[in-house]
Design a protein around this motif. Structure first.
Motif, mmCIF file in Angstrom:
data_model
loop_
_atom_site.group_PDB
_atom_site.id
_atom_site.type_symbol
_atom_site.label_atom_id
_atom_site.label_comp_id
_atom_site.label_asym_id
_atom_site.label_seq_id
_atom_site.Cartn_x
_atom_site.Cartn_y
_atom_site.Cartn_z
ATOM 1 N N SER A 142 17.931 62.802 -34.834
ATOM 2 C CA SER A 142 17.159 64.046 -34.776
ATOM 3 C C SER A 142 15.649 63.811 -34.685
ATOM 4 N N GLY A 143 15.222 62.538 -34.745
ATOM 5 C CA GLY A 143 13.789 62.272 -34.649
ATOM 6 C C GLY A 143 13.498 60.787 -34.596
ATOM 7 N N ILE A 144 12.263 60.468 -34.271
ATOM 8 C CA ILE A 144 11.767 59.087 -34.258
ATOM 9 C C ILE A 144 10.454 59.050 -35.041
ATOM 10 N N TYR A 145 10.356 58.087 -35.951
ATOM 11 C CA TYR A 145 9.127 57.893 -36.723
ATOM 12 C C TYR A 145 8.691 56.442 -36.625
ATOM 13 N N ARG A 146 7.407 56.217 -36.904
ATOM 14 C CA ARG A 146 6.939 54.842 -36.927
ATOM 15 C C ARG A 146 5.926 54.654 -38.053
ATOM 16 N N THR A 147 5.790 53.396 -38.482
ATOM 17 C CA THR A 147 4.809 53.059 -39.506
ATOM 18 C C THR A 147 4.396 51.613 -39.314
ATOM 19 N N GLU A 148 3.309 51.227 -39.943
ATOM 20 C CA GLU A 148 2.865 49.837 -39.851
ATOM 21 C C GLU A 148 3.874 48.934 -40.549
ATOM 22 N N LEU A 149 4.184 47.816 -39.917
ATOM 23 C CA LEU A 149 5.098 46.852 -40.511
ATOM 24 C C LEU A 149 4.576 46.403 -41.873
ATOM 25 N N ALA A 150 3.275 46.164 -41.970
ATOM 26 C CA ALA A 150 2.694 45.697 -43.231
ATOM 27 C C ALA A 150 2.920 46.695 -44.356
ATOM 28 N N ALA A 151 2.818 47.980 -44.038
ATOM 29 C CA ALA A 151 3.016 49.015 -45.055
ATOM 30 C C ALA A 151 4.472 49.063 -45.488
ATOM 31 N N PHE A 152 5.395 48.985 -44.527
ATOM 32 C CA PHE A 152 6.813 49.012 -44.865
ATOM 33 C C PHE A 152 7.197 47.786 -45.687
ATOM 34 N N LYS A 153 6.579 46.665 -45.376
ATOM 35 C CA LYS A 153 6.840 45.435 -46.132
ATOM 36 C C LYS A 153 6.422 45.610 -47.593
ATOM 37 N N GLU A 154 5.292 46.245 -47.817
ATOM 38 C CA GLU A 154 4.833 46.488 -49.188
ATOM 39 C C GLU A 154 5.754 47.472 -49.908
ATOM 40 N N LEU A 200 11.834 41.684 -41.230
ATOM 41 C CA LEU A 200 10.394 41.873 -41.096
ATOM 42 C C LEU A 200 9.677 40.544 -40.891
ATOM 43 N N GLU A 201 10.106 39.527 -41.609
ATOM 44 C CA GLU A 201 9.508 38.200 -41.448
ATOM 45 C C GLU A 201 9.691 37.690 -40.020
ATOM 46 N N LEU A 202 10.900 37.854 -39.488
ATOM 47 C CA LEU A 202 11.185 37.363 -38.138
ATOM 48 C C LEU A 202 10.472 38.185 -37.069
ATOM 49 N N ILE A 203 10.360 39.493 -37.275
ATOM 50 C CA ILE A 203 9.627 40.328 -36.319
ATOM 51 C C ILE A 203 8.158 39.900 -36.263
ATOM 52 N N GLU A 204 7.563 39.666 -37.415
ATOM 53 C CA GLU A 204 6.159 39.209 -37.457
ATOM 54 C C GLU A 204 6.000 37.913 -36.671
ATOM 55 N N GLN A 205 6.940 37.002 -36.841
ATOM 56 C CA GLN A 205 6.847 35.699 -36.168
ATOM 57 C C GLN A 205 7.049 35.862 -34.667
ATOM 58 N N LYS A 206 8.018 36.673 -34.280
ATOM 59 C CA LYS A 206 8.270 36.882 -32.848
ATOM 60 C C LYS A 206 7.089 37.574 -32.167
#
Length: 211
Positions: A142-154, A200-206
């Motif tokens: 029903s929707g798409i949202y986004r946020t900073e990876l760093a914020a989600f990691k915290e 999240l770790e692997l996404i940051e590296q990629k």
């Protein structure tokens, strides 16, 4: 009578055990294969993650934020066929060669009568589009949202209690509304913390070109 959807099932050593219907798999807790595709976009040195908002009519985890696109691999499908989930759920047509394999992760989620033991083939799609590129399958998303990876990691690590996410939602009449919300972990599908941290770790590296 509607034909039952069959999936391959495995033991804990990832050894094939045949096939079974999806409902039986989730009831018995059989290991089965899934396809996970995470969209990430780099803007001004920051990495943004995209989450789908599951439809309020979904049986499992309604109205919760989840992996950009994901689904079960059917008994007659290969891993590359998982790209159909992306096109079906969020309307983005892509080639399997555009995806970057992150890992194959075994993880389990138990919620009520649901015993979900997945062998998840987890991929990254470096997204270069905009929100207007998404075409949602209303029964699923029903929707798409986004946020900073760093914020989600915290948020995962417990440093934050909630984060601000931006995106849009659509109603049954295809009307799109831009939205912003504050979300704690209770708004996200409860994948294991170890799964989220690894991904999240692997996404940051990629995204940094390390892998």
């Amino acid at each position: 009578m509607m034909e039952q959807e069959l999936l391959r099932i495995f033991n804990e050593k990832r050894e094939p055990m045949g096939t079974a219907p999806r409902e039986e798999i989730h009831r018995q807790g059989y290991w089965h294969e899934t396809f996970h595709c995470w969209f990430a976009k780099e803007e001004k040195g920051k990495i943004f993650l995209y989450f789908q908002l599951r439809s309020a009519n979904k049986k499992d985890y309604p109205d919760m934020l989840d992996i950009t696109a994901a689904g079960h691999l059917l008994a007659d499908e290969s891993v590359s066929d998982g790209t159909r989930e992306v096109e079906e759920e969020i309307g983005i047509k892509l080639m399997f060669s555009e995806l970057k394999l992150l890992d194959i992760i075994d993880y389990s989620v138990t919620a009520g009568e649901l015993r979900d033991n997945e062998i998840a083939h987890v991929f990254l799609y470096p997204f270069h589009g905009t929100s207007s590129d998404f075409v949602l399958q209303k029964e699923e998303v029903s929707g798409i949202y986004r946020t900073e990876l760093a914020a989600f990691k915290e948020l995962i690590e417990g440093i934050r209690k909630d984060i601000v996410i931006d995106g849009f939602e659509e109603d049954s009449g295809d009307n799109r509304c831009v939205k912003q919300m504050t979300a704690g972990m209770e708004r996200f599908v409860p994948h294991e913390d170890s799964y989220y941290k690894r991904v999240l770790e692997l996404i940051e590296q990629k995204m940094a070109g390390v892998l």
